[in-house]
Design an enzyme around this catalytic site. Sequence first.
Site, short mmCIF file in Angstrom:
data_model
loop_
_atom_site.label_atom_id
_atom_site.label_comp_id
_atom_site.label_asym_id
_atom_site.label_seq_id
_atom_site.Cartn_x
_atom_site.Cartn_y
_atom_site.Cartn_z
N SER A 11 13.30 46.02 37.45
CA SER A 11 13.62 44.93 37.94
C SER A 11 13.77 43.91 37.60
O SER A 11 12.59 43.34 38.18
CB SER A 11 13.82 45.47 39.71
OG SER A 11 14.42 44.17 40.64
N HIS A 34 17.23 47.54 36.27
CA HIS A 34 17.50 47.39 37.71
C HIS A 34 18.06 46.27 37.96
O HIS A 34 17.09 45.03 38.01
CB HIS A 34 16.46 48.01 38.30
CG HIS A 34 16.85 48.33 39.76
ND1 HIS A 34 17.32 49.72 40.58
CD2 HIS A 34 16.92 47.02 41.02
CE1 HIS A 34 18.01 49.64 41.66
NE2 HIS A 34 16.94 48.53 42.28
N ASP A 36 20.03 43.73 40.80
CA ASP A 36 19.66 43.92 42.39
C ASP A 36 20.89 42.74 43.06
O ASP A 36 20.41 41.52 42.91
CB ASP A 36 17.96 43.40 42.94
CG ASP A 36 17.17 44.41 43.28
OD1 ASP A 36 17.82 45.87 43.26
OD2 ASP A 36 16.18 44.32 42.36
N MET A 38 22.23 40.63 45.98
CA MET A 38 21.71 40.93 47.20
C MET A 38 22.72 39.50 48.37
O MET A 38 22.83 38.47 47.16
CB MET A 38 20.41 40.22 47.69
CG MET A 38 19.16 41.32 47.23
SD MET A 38 17.69 40.52 47.57
CE MET A 38 16.51 41.98 46.65
N HIS A 67 22.64 47.68 41.99
CA HIS A 67 21.90 47.87 43.21
C HIS A 67 22.90 46.86 44.42
O HIS A 67 22.30 46.00 44.43
CB HIS A 67 20.84 47.54 43.19
CG HIS A 67 19.83 48.66 44.50
ND1 HIS A 67 18.74 48.00 44.79
CD2 HIS A 67 20.67 49.13 45.49
CE1 HIS A 67 18.29 48.32 45.98
NE2 HIS A 67 19.96 49.21 47.17
N MET A 69 23.71 45.56 47.38
CA MET A 69 22.62 45.18 48.82
C MET A 69 23.95 44.10 49.24
O MET A 69 23.37 43.41 49.55
CB MET A 69 21.10 44.98 49.00
CG MET A 69 20.73 46.13 48.18
SD MET A 69 18.69 45.18 47.51
CE MET A 69 18.75 45.11 45.77
N MET A 138 15.17 54.09 48.95
CA MET A 138 14.12 52.96 49.33
C MET A 138 12.97 53.03 49.76
O MET A 138 12.80 53.83 50.76
CB MET A 138 14.84 52.14 49.75
CG MET A 138 16.50 51.57 49.37
SD MET A 138 15.88 50.36 48.03
CE MET A 138 14.60 48.95 48.38
N GLY A 143 15.58 43.84 50.49
CA GLY A 143 15.89 42.41 50.41
C GLY A 143 14.51 41.56 49.36
O GLY A 143 15.06 40.26 48.74
N GLY A 145 11.58 41.10 45.77
CA GLY A 145 11.15 42.24 45.40
C GLY A 145 9.67 41.83 45.73
O GLY A 145 8.93 41.01 46.55
N ASP A 176 13.09 52.66 44.37
CA ASP A 176 13.55 51.75 44.37
C ASP A 176 12.15 50.93 45.88
O ASP A 176 11.86 51.36 46.24
CB ASP A 176 14.21 51.07 44.65
CG ASP A 176 14.72 49.76 43.91
OD1 ASP A 176 13.40 48.43 43.84
OD2 ASP A 176 15.64 49.26 44.30
N GLY A 177 11.23 50.47 45.04
CA GLY A 177 10.28 48.93 45.90
C GLY A 177 8.53 49.45 46.25
O GLY A 177 8.55 50.35 46.21
N SER A 199 7.83 43.56 40.03
CA SER A 199 6.31 42.82 40.73
C SER A 199 5.40 44.07 38.91
O SER A 199 4.79 43.49 38.28
CB SER A 199 5.82 42.40 41.26
OG SER A 199 6.43 43.01 42.63
C1 DX5 Z 1 14.15 45.15 46.88
C2 DX5 Z 1 14.85 45.30 45.22
C3 DX5 Z 1 13.79 46.02 44.70
C4 DX5 Z 1 13.37 44.97 44.46
C5 DX5 Z 1 11.77 45.97 43.21
O1 DX5 Z 1 15.32 44.60 47.81
O2 DX5 Z 1 16.24 46.06 45.84
O3 DX5 Z 1 14.39 47.15 43.43
O4 DX5 Z 1 13.25 44.48 43.39
O5 DX5 Z 1 10.96 45.16 43.05
P1 DX5 Z 1 9.09 45.59 43.33
O6 DX5 Z 1 8.89 46.57 42.33
O7 DX5 Z 1 8.70 43.86 42.92
O8 DX5 Z 1 8.87 46.18 44.30
ZN ZN Z 2 16.72 47.70 43.56
#
Ligand code: DX5
Ligand code: ZN
Length: 225
Positions: A11, A34, A36, A38, A67, A69, A138, A143, A145, A176-177, A199
């Site tokens: 991500s 990936h 994200d 938001m 993705h 959101m 999820m 929201g 990382g 994811d997450g 991360s």
């Molecule tokens: C959270 C995102 C994830 C996030 C994952 O809302 O959808 O994709 O970036 O990051 P990590 O792996 O650090 O949890």
């Molecule tokens: Zn994501």
Amino acid sequence: MSHDTIAIAPSILACDFSQLARELDSIRTADAIHFDVMDGHFVPNLSFGVPLLQAVKRVSSLPVDAHIMVSNPEEQIGWYIDAGADSITIHMEAQTHIHRMIYSIKNAGRKAAVAINPGSAIESLSAVLPDIDMILVMSVNPGFGGQSFIPTTTQKVAALSAFCHERGYDPLIEVDGGVTENNAAELARAGARMLVAGSSVFKHEDRSRAIATIRAAAQDGVARA
Ligand code: DX5
Ligand code: ZN
């Protein structure tokens, strides 16, 4: 992609945007990017959108999974299709006309995925199972990382995998997450085949090594399934 193969999708929410091209080059051994999106409304954070996706597509040849959101995905998915997203993941919780959206994605020749939040039941996917390529589970509340993995996700993935197979479907299950080398094996063993890692990839200096470590752990889980 064979369902015995694990895909790792970093991500880029966790990358250093001041060095985008270099960061993307550092994850070239991954299977997908990936991305994200938001909106500060569906989730309590704002990230990035079309201009960044266009920049990513200019410098990376990896497939990009967007993705989405946002509260009004129906108005926005066309933007990400036009910007070149290879697959689009929409949230079950964010819209009312999911079937129509899935087909706008598929009719544009892209892969369609549906995401479910930690508080959403796998049964909510039942009506769309015949139509989707991928399901994103999820493992944190979306929201941000860098959050901690919700441990009950592994059980949810196993139940989802059985739920799909009992009905004769075999969508790619993505998690994811909070994914790390420490939970990758159990997730793969439960049926996950694509792991998003933000991360746990970008915090390491050597990204290809971080990707290889998570992939090897997950591949181990597949072997023990
Ligand atoms: C959270 C995102 C994830 C996030 C994952 O809302 O959808 O994709 O970036 O990051 P990590 O792996 O650090 O949890
Ligand atoms: Zn994501």
